[in-house]
Design a protein around this motif. Sequence first.
Motif, PDB file in Angstrom:
ATOM      1  N   UNK A 202     -56.828 -22.188  16.161  1.00  0.00           N
ATOM      2  CA  UNK A 202     -55.344 -22.688  16.057  1.00  0.00           C
ATOM      3  C   UNK A 202     -54.955 -23.248  17.541  1.00  0.00           C
ATOM      4  N   UNK A 203     -55.791 -22.681  18.545  1.00  0.00           N
ATOM      5  CA  UNK A 203     -55.348 -22.760  19.878  1.00  0.00           C
ATOM      6  C   UNK A 203     -56.551 -23.330  20.853  1.00  0.00           C
TER       7      UNK A 203
ATOM      8  N   UNK B  25     -47.037 -25.916  19.868  1.00  0.00           N
ATOM      9  CA  UNK B  25     -47.228 -25.994  21.309  1.00  0.00           C
ATOM     10  C   UNK B  25     -48.512 -26.410  21.692  1.00  0.00           C
ATOM     11  N   UNK B  26     -49.530 -26.023  20.968  1.00  0.00           N
ATOM     12  CA  UNK B  26     -50.947 -26.725  21.200  1.00  0.00           C
ATOM     13  C   UNK B  26     -50.838 -28.064  21.016  1.00  0.00           C
ATOM     14  N   UNK B  27     -50.195 -28.834  19.807  1.00  0.00           N
ATOM     15  CA  UNK B  27     -50.147 -30.116  19.736  1.00  0.00           C
ATOM     16  C   UNK B  27     -49.492 -30.670  21.166  1.00  0.00           C
TER      17      UNK B  27
ATOM     18  N   UNK C 125     -47.800 -16.951  24.459  1.00  0.00           N
ATOM     19  CA  UNK C 125     -47.702 -17.314  25.977  1.00  0.00           C
ATOM     20  C   UNK C 125     -46.494 -18.390  26.114  1.00  0.00           C
ATOM     21  N   UNK C 126     -45.780 -18.558  27.031  1.00  0.00           N
ATOM     22  CA  UNK C 126     -45.077 -19.443  27.545  1.00  0.00           C
ATOM     23  C   UNK C 126     -45.620 -20.579  27.727  1.00  0.00           C
ATOM     24  N   UNK C 127     -45.262 -22.023  27.850  1.00  0.00           N
ATOM     25  CA  UNK C 127     -45.787 -23.107  28.033  1.00  0.00           C
ATOM     26  C   UNK C 127     -46.451 -23.236  29.304  1.00  0.00           C
ATOM     27  N   UNK C 128     -46.163 -22.959  30.450  1.00  0.00           N
ATOM     28  CA  UNK C 128     -46.953 -22.766  31.749  1.00  0.00           C
ATOM     29  C   UNK C 128     -48.135 -22.278  31.696  1.00  0.00           C
TER      30      UNK C 128
ATOM     31  N   UNK D  28     -36.710 -10.683  24.265  1.00  0.00           N
ATOM     32  CA  UNK D  28     -36.828 -11.514  22.847  1.00  0.00           C
ATOM     33  C   UNK D  28     -37.232 -12.774  22.829  1.00  0.00           C
ATOM     34  N   UNK D  29     -38.087 -13.311  22.057  1.00  0.00           N
ATOM     35  CA  UNK D  29     -38.577 -14.469  22.224  1.00  0.00           C
ATOM     36  C   UNK D  29     -38.842 -15.118  20.704  1.00  0.00           C
ATOM     37  N   UNK D  30     -38.544 -16.181  20.542  1.00  0.00           N
ATOM     38  CA  UNK D  30     -38.926 -16.843  19.407  1.00  0.00           C
ATOM     39  C   UNK D  30     -40.257 -16.649  18.609  1.00  0.00           C
ATOM     40  N   UNK D  31     -40.319 -16.139  17.366  1.00  0.00           N
ATOM     41  CA  UNK D  31     -41.710 -15.579  16.667  1.00  0.00           C
ATOM     42  C   UNK D  31     -42.375 -16.877  16.578  1.00  0.00           C
ATOM     43  N   UNK D  32     -43.606 -16.934  17.256  1.00  0.00           N
ATOM     44  CA  UNK D  32     -44.473 -18.206  17.147  1.00  0.00           C
ATOM     45  C   UNK D  32     -44.491 -18.705  15.724  1.00  0.00           C
ATOM     46  N   UNK D  33     -44.820 -17.602  14.864  1.00  0.00           N
ATOM     47  CA  UNK D  33     -44.757 -18.455  13.346  1.00  0.00           C
ATOM     48  C   UNK D  33     -43.469 -19.363  12.965  1.00  0.00           C
ATOM     49  N   UNK D  34     -42.353 -18.844  13.680  1.00  0.00           N
ATOM     50  CA  UNK D  34     -41.238 -19.795  13.176  1.00  0.00           C
ATOM     51  C   UNK D  34     -40.725 -20.859  14.021  1.00  0.00           C
ATOM     52  N   UNK D  35     -41.649 -21.039  15.250  1.00  0.00           N
ATOM     53  CA  UNK D  35     -41.275 -21.942  16.317  1.00  0.00           C
ATOM     54  C   UNK D  35     -41.219 -23.425  15.654  1.00  0.00           C
TER      55      UNK D  35
END
Lengths: 296, 296
Positions: free
Chosen positions: A174-175, A208-210, A267-270, B73-80
Amino acid sequence: MDSVVEAPVLAVLADPTRARIIQLIRDAEGGRAMVSRLAEQLGLRQPTVSHHMAALHAEGLVVREPEGRRVWYSISPDEADRVTALLGAPALAAEEPDWDRVVDDLAARYHGVFSRETIARYLTDSRDLLAARGPAPLLASRSAAFTTARLDDLHSLEQPAGTPSVLFVCVQNAGRSQLAAGILRQLAGDQVIVRTAGSAPAAEVRSVIVTALDEIGVTLGGEFPKPLTDEAVRAADIVVTMGCGDACPIYPGRRYLDWDLADPVGQPMSVIRAIRDDIYRRVRTLLEELVGTPGP
Amino acid sequence: MDSVVEAPVLAVLADPTRARIIQLIRDAEGGRAMVSRLAEQLGLRQPTVSHHMAALHAEGLVVREPEGRRVWYSISPDEADRVTALLGAPALAAEEPDWDRVVDDLAARYHGVFSRETIARYLTDSRDLLAARGPAPLLASRSAAFTTARLDDLHSLEQPAGTPSVLFVCVQNAGRSQLAAGILRQLAGDQVIVRTAGSAPAAEVRSVIVTALDEIGVTLGGEFPKPLTDEAVRAADIVVTMGCGDACPIYPGRRYLDWDLADPVGQPMSVIRAIRDDIYRRVRTLLEELVGTPGP
């Protein structure tokens, strides 16, 4: 999309009555409803419901369809995807796939190459693999696509086409493996056959990968996470593992590469961009070795 | 997805403070935030924010990342993806695409076939065409994909490969033409080159069309609506128009078919399925004529 433009839709649906009205219309027979019926279902007076309908109509969430002196309301087709994202998929929208029909179609495609029985067996197996971890999105079309990739791999084992093939394997498919595959397809076109797999596939490629791929003009296409299968490894000239080394069976005659890459999960976008560009450089070098594509 | 499972997420975000917290975290640097900072931004007391965070965490919308005595805290990747659907795309998530890099990559792909200048010209033109009607999703990757299809068509005019090609044209390139193309790709594999276009393309293929295709095991792949271009018509052996007859230029040597089909826009699923199956029968007949594929 622009968050400023989108805000009103969220505000309208934050009203529980309006959210419920949208749900009732969406799930009604034919996807449309009248104020009288909605009032009945909600236990509200008709003028109250009409007031809500006017607000939903003003926001473009519903469309009006007059029929004589009555008016049908349905979800605006332009907003259908947003409504689905908000409310979840309708309970009964999709019919159970017609798996026999899928087998018939693939049998037509592979006429003279694979028997109907072989196709049916691979389709069932592919479906079971994709659904192994719970409800899988777009199960029928992905099972069919997974099946065609597997059958094409099998066929290439019997009749090698001479086109080099690369299999990228990471954990979730997925990444990292999707980044590598998208970039290689972009650079190589039809000069290389590109496959991907995961040792523990996720349900979906993360958005985020897209985005990270789109920023460099690379499309994900119809790719989706899928498990590692035997024929994928056997059909590959080069197998690139990324964080899943042990899960990949070793066959003689294949070249194995293990790329030591950070995991983009969480991970964050950067950081994701840095991983993408690391993968880009490795893919570019790999392609130059494979087909001698010159640098820009 | 199941609407019963999804309902709690909607309920949590119907609370404006919680929706705002999610937005603040999503747009924070690095996509993460602490309670102290959120309280400051919201003008609320820390215990109040902590209470909201507990609810959001319990619903799985946010993930906790301890760092010493503090918690990010960050957004759960599953819910992004759901959060994006609810709040709109983040204002600054995607970088401006690096168009020069896209040209470089395509120049590597078409080395010895097309010059960098030709590729740059087609990429700019494709981008302008896709963005002509306002903000276009996934503009860079779709412009690149549109460019490669156009360049491949151009190349096929100079060096015909012998593979028959079919171009399906409807109005929005979001319904009928996508149904026909998906079905033909499924049945024909690589025996036929399949293209689509629209005389007035929509921004996106509608999700009902994706569902209607999925029900018969056909994937949309990475297809997207795009306008009719000259080389697409010239490269096609057969041009099938569906509701857009006049918009399509006529070239000698091509076979033109006009299929009289109902427009799926605004129709309920039952009608869309009937249109799909009507298209299916026509595509199957067309394929039999083209390559003699036998019936099941």
